[in-house]
Design a protein around this motif. Structure first.
Motif, PDB file in Angstrom:
ATOM      1  N   GLN A  75     -13.641   8.024   8.807  1.00 50.13           N
ATOM      2  CA  GLN A  75     -13.775   7.837   7.364  1.00 50.13           C
ATOM      3  C   GLN A  75     -12.479   8.018   6.592  1.00 50.13           C
ATOM      4  N   LYS A  76     -11.509   8.768   7.112  1.00 49.88           N
ATOM      5  CA  LYS A  76     -10.251   8.980   6.395  1.00 49.88           C
ATOM      6  C   LYS A  76      -9.432   7.698   6.463  1.00 49.88           C
ATOM      7  N   VAL A  77      -8.967   7.251   5.302  1.00 43.44           N
ATOM      8  CA  VAL A  77      -8.235   5.993   5.216  1.00 43.44           C
ATOM      9  C   VAL A  77      -6.828   6.252   4.690  1.00 43.44           C
ATOM     10  N   TYR A  78      -5.845   5.666   5.359  1.00 45.23           N
ATOM     11  CA  TYR A  78      -4.449   5.733   4.938  1.00 45.23           C
ATOM     12  C   TYR A  78      -4.080   4.391   4.315  1.00 45.23           C
ATOM     13  N   TYR A  79      -3.543   4.422   3.102  1.00 48.87           N
ATOM     14  CA  TYR A  79      -3.181   3.217   2.378  1.00 48.87           C
ATOM     15  C   TYR A  79      -1.663   3.089   2.282  1.00 48.87           C
ATOM     16  N   HIS A  80      -1.181   1.866   2.290  1.00 46.00           N
ATOM     17  CA  HIS A  80       0.190   1.576   1.921  1.00 46.00           C
ATOM     18  C   HIS A  80       0.230   0.187   1.290  1.00 46.00           C
ATOM     19  N   HIS A  81       1.259  -0.079   0.524  1.00 48.26           N
ATOM     20  CA  HIS A  81       1.343  -1.331  -0.224  1.00 48.26           C
ATOM     21  C   HIS A  81       2.635  -2.034   0.120  1.00 48.26           C
TER      22      HIS A  81
END
Length: 147
Positions: A75-81
């Motif tokens: 469930q833990k989500v790592y975001y980057h753009h």
């Protein structure tokens, strides 16, 4: 005639950085990251001051065996753009652990350090490796049991 005032000087302690070795195998990620962040900042030293960078070097081994409790693995989500419109990328913790296990610990620790120039210098002293081997044997790191 008035006497000149004496010049006041601030004494800064001499920084002697130590090397610590941390084994991340079967340790919860958050508890491990908080203790690593304290070592990097030097808060375990008697000469700690928030404006000084008198922290230590930390070498973390077995990053691929770190534990995430509960359902965080899925469930833990790592975001980057990417910087472009529509360029938001997302990865779950499981995907990041399979591809780059060091980054999970690096991100957890980096987000606990100060968001200043001092914090950037402290983060550069963190060395994370997925397996048992590391190239810092010459520094003779002191093994630390954090939990």
């Amino acid at each position: 005639m008035a006497r000149p005032l004496p010049i006041q000087k601030t004494a800064f302690p001499k920084v002697e950085r130590k090397w610590y070795l941390v084994d991340a195998a079967d340790k919860p990620l958050g508890r491990l990251a908080t203790r690593i962040a304290l070592l990097l900042q030097g808060k375990n030293e008697p000469t700690w001051a928030p404006h000084l960078d008198n922290g230590n070097y930390v070498v973390v081994i077995n990053a691929d065996k770190v534990k995430l409790t509960g359902k965080k693995v899925n469930q833990k989500v790592y975001y980057h753009h990417s910087g472009y419109p529509g360029g938001l990328k997302a990865q779950t913790a499981r995907q990041l652990l399979e591809k780059h296990p060091e980054r999970v610990i690096e991100l957890a620790v980096k987000r606990m350090l100060p968001k200043t120039v001092v914090g950037t210098h402290q983060f550069k002293r963190l060395k994370v490796y997925a397996g048992e081997n590391h190239p810092h044997e010459a520094q003779k790191p002191e093994k630390v049991e954090l939990l």
